[in-house]
Design a protein around this motif. Structure first.
Motif, PDB file in Angstrom:
ATOM      1  N   LYS A 194     -17.641 -37.166  28.004  1.00  0.00           N
ATOM      2  CA  LYS A 194     -18.099 -37.103  29.390  1.00  0.00           C
ATOM      3  C   LYS A 194     -18.085 -38.522  29.940  1.00  0.00           C
ATOM      4  O   LYS A 194     -18.707 -39.429  29.360  1.00  0.00           O
ATOM      5  CB  LYS A 194     -19.510 -36.510  29.461  1.00  0.00           C
ATOM      6  N   GLN A 213     -18.728 -30.207  33.524  1.00  0.00           N
ATOM      7  CA  GLN A 213     -17.333 -30.365  33.129  1.00  0.00           C
ATOM      8  C   GLN A 213     -17.250 -31.426  32.044  1.00  0.00           C
ATOM      9  O   GLN A 213     -18.001 -32.396  32.028  1.00  0.00           O
ATOM     10  CB  GLN A 213     -16.462 -30.743  34.327  1.00  0.00           C
ATOM     11  N   ASP A 219     -14.377 -33.374  28.965  1.00  0.00           N
ATOM     12  CA  ASP A 219     -13.005 -33.632  28.537  1.00  0.00           C
ATOM     13  C   ASP A 219     -12.958 -33.549  27.022  1.00  0.00           C
ATOM     14  O   ASP A 219     -13.891 -33.994  26.334  1.00  0.00           O
ATOM     15  CB  ASP A 219     -12.548 -35.020  28.994  1.00  0.00           C
ATOM     16  N   ASP A 257     -10.709 -34.352  23.573  1.00  0.00           N
ATOM     17  CA  ASP A 257      -9.626 -35.159  23.008  1.00  0.00           C
ATOM     18  C   ASP A 257      -8.771 -34.275  22.091  1.00  0.00           C
ATOM     19  O   ASP A 257      -9.213 -33.878  21.013  1.00  0.00           O
ATOM     20  CB  ASP A 257     -10.221 -36.329  22.228  1.00  0.00           C
ATOM     21  N   MET A 271      -6.791 -36.600  26.712  1.00  0.00           N
ATOM     22  CA  MET A 271      -7.937 -35.894  27.257  1.00  0.00           C
ATOM     23  C   MET A 271      -7.510 -34.669  28.068  1.00  0.00           C
ATOM     24  O   MET A 271      -6.617 -34.761  28.921  1.00  0.00           O
ATOM     25  CB  MET A 271      -8.770 -36.824  28.144  1.00  0.00           C
ATOM     26  N   HIS A 272      -8.174 -33.535  27.784  1.00  0.00           N
ATOM     27  CA  HIS A 272      -7.905 -32.291  28.509  1.00  0.00           C
ATOM     28  C   HIS A 272      -9.206 -31.772  29.105  1.00  0.00           C
ATOM     29  O   HIS A 272     -10.222 -31.706  28.409  1.00  0.00           O
ATOM     30  CB  HIS A 272      -7.294 -31.250  27.574  1.00  0.00           C
ATOM     31  N   PRO A 273      -9.197 -31.369  30.382  1.00  0.00           N
ATOM     32  CA  PRO A 273     -10.436 -30.964  31.051  1.00  0.00           C
ATOM     33  C   PRO A 273     -10.860 -29.541  30.691  1.00  0.00           C
ATOM     34  O   PRO A 273     -10.035 -28.666  30.449  1.00  0.00           O
ATOM     35  CB  PRO A 273     -10.070 -31.063  32.538  1.00  0.00           C
TER      36      PRO A 273
END
Length: 357
Positions: free
Chosen positions: A303, A336, A338, A340, A345-347
């Motif tokens: 975060k 929200q 993220d 790894d 990084m993917h949301p």
């Protein structure tokens, strides 16, 4: 690795196998997606014989089971089951189990496959009563039939009892196609379904009885792969991934299965402190990926560029057509995150558990 009495049948159905809890188990027969959707839309047949069955009987059995369990075993009546956690003195989760009450002094505790020996020794160490503890796992087979059509199929083989009368978390001792069985209205899928406990020598006969009806109903045999995605969608935790002895029931969102009133149990004082919102440093959340990536167990959660936890379970959801999971993160409100995934990084967004109703 150990094998269930149905191993050769699984081979004949071209199952792919995996190691799980020391057992060589079918992970899939056709595909995880097809098996998953068969359970949601029709019916699936599972071999769950790797699970452990430990009996506690005799004088003091009720008192011992009460001492072991966070949930209130005292409220059970004959023919009723409950979900509960076993905790150590620090409130850490030793296992999550089902408790079946046969009578006031006779219980069966169904434990996770990888924890059979550990739990059996734990029960013996904690036993300060005259109750006898025995491991009946090798003599017991567990076959589950789950999905909207499970009731109609199973009812064909049970005489003198309409299984629609069995409430959730109730069980009856009867026969299925002439085979003595304990028929339990329980499951790990979020669907209508039953779990059937029988003697090991009857395993092949029962499977061969139910299997043609399952196929005729457009159902499938189901392996551990689809069992995992089904339980994840239903918001059900998996021991060893989503919880362990380093997490408490409150850490992983299972505080509703801890009952304090008029009873004592192992770990009570620590858990009561957590209930009062004291010293709870982490919590389990559900998440949905905002792109097409899949977050797997062990991936780091971030975060604002800072690590705040890690994924405990993650997989594609065949029912929702997106990728979902659980994460154990610092006890702070976030909407929200993220994740790894291999250095990128993917949301993901935090969503309510369960993912489906």
């Amino acid at each position: 690795m150990r094998r269930t009495p149905l191993f050769e049948i699984h081979k004949s159905l071209n199952a792919k196998f995996t190691e799980f809890g020391g057992w060589e188990m079918p992970v899939q027969y056709s595909s995880i997606v097809k098996e998953h959707l068969a359970v949601r839309e029709s019916v699936g047949l599972f071999d769950l014989s790797h699970m452990g069955e430990i009996d506690i009987k005799g004088n003091g059995a009720k008192e011992l089971v009460e001492k072991l369990c966070t949930n209130d075993v005292n409220r059970l009546v004959d023919g009723q089951a409950l979900y509960t956690l076993l905790c150590n003195e620090n409130g850490g989760i030793v296992d999550d189990i089902l408790v079946y009450r046969h009578s006031e002094n006779s219980y069966t505790l169904v434990v996770n496959a990888g924890n059979i020996e550990k739990d059996f020794e734990w029960f013996k160490i904690q036993n300060d009563t005259e109750a006898e503890i025995s491991d009946d796992s090798d003599n017991t087979v567990l076959i589950a039939i789950q999905g909207p059509k499970s009731l109609d199929i199973l009812n064909r083989y049970v005489l003198n009892h309409d299984l629609s009368d069995i409430s959730f978390f109730r069980f009856v001792n009867n026969e299925v196609a002439g085979i003595p069985a304990a028929i339990s209205r329980t499951g790990y899928t979020g669907e209508l379904g039953f779990e059937i406990y029988i003697k090991a020598e009857n395993a092949i006969d029962l499977w061969n009885t139910l299997y043609p009806d399952v196929i005729e109903a457009a159902g499938l045999p189901v392996g551990l792969g689809a069992r995992d995605t089904l339980r994840l969608e239903a918001g059900l935790r998996l021991y060893g991934m989503d919880m362990n002895e380093n997490t408490t029931p409150y850490d992983v969102g299972l505080g509703r299965f801890v009952k304090f009133k008029n009873r004592d149990f192992i770990g009570k004082s620590v858990l009561y402190s957590q209930k009062q919102k004291v010293d709870q440093k982490k919590r389990l959340v559900g998440f949905k990926m905002l792109d097409r990536s899949v977050a797997r167990c062990g991936y780091t959660v971030h975060k604002n560029g800072n690590p705040i936890g890690e994924v405990t379970s993650g997989a594609p959801s065949p029912s929702l057509n997106c990728n979902i999971g659980f994460a154990l993160i610092q006890n702070k409100k976030v909407k929200q995150i993220d994740i790894d995934i291999r250095g990128k990084m993917h949301p993901a967004e935090i969503v309510k558990i369960p993912f489906i109703s």
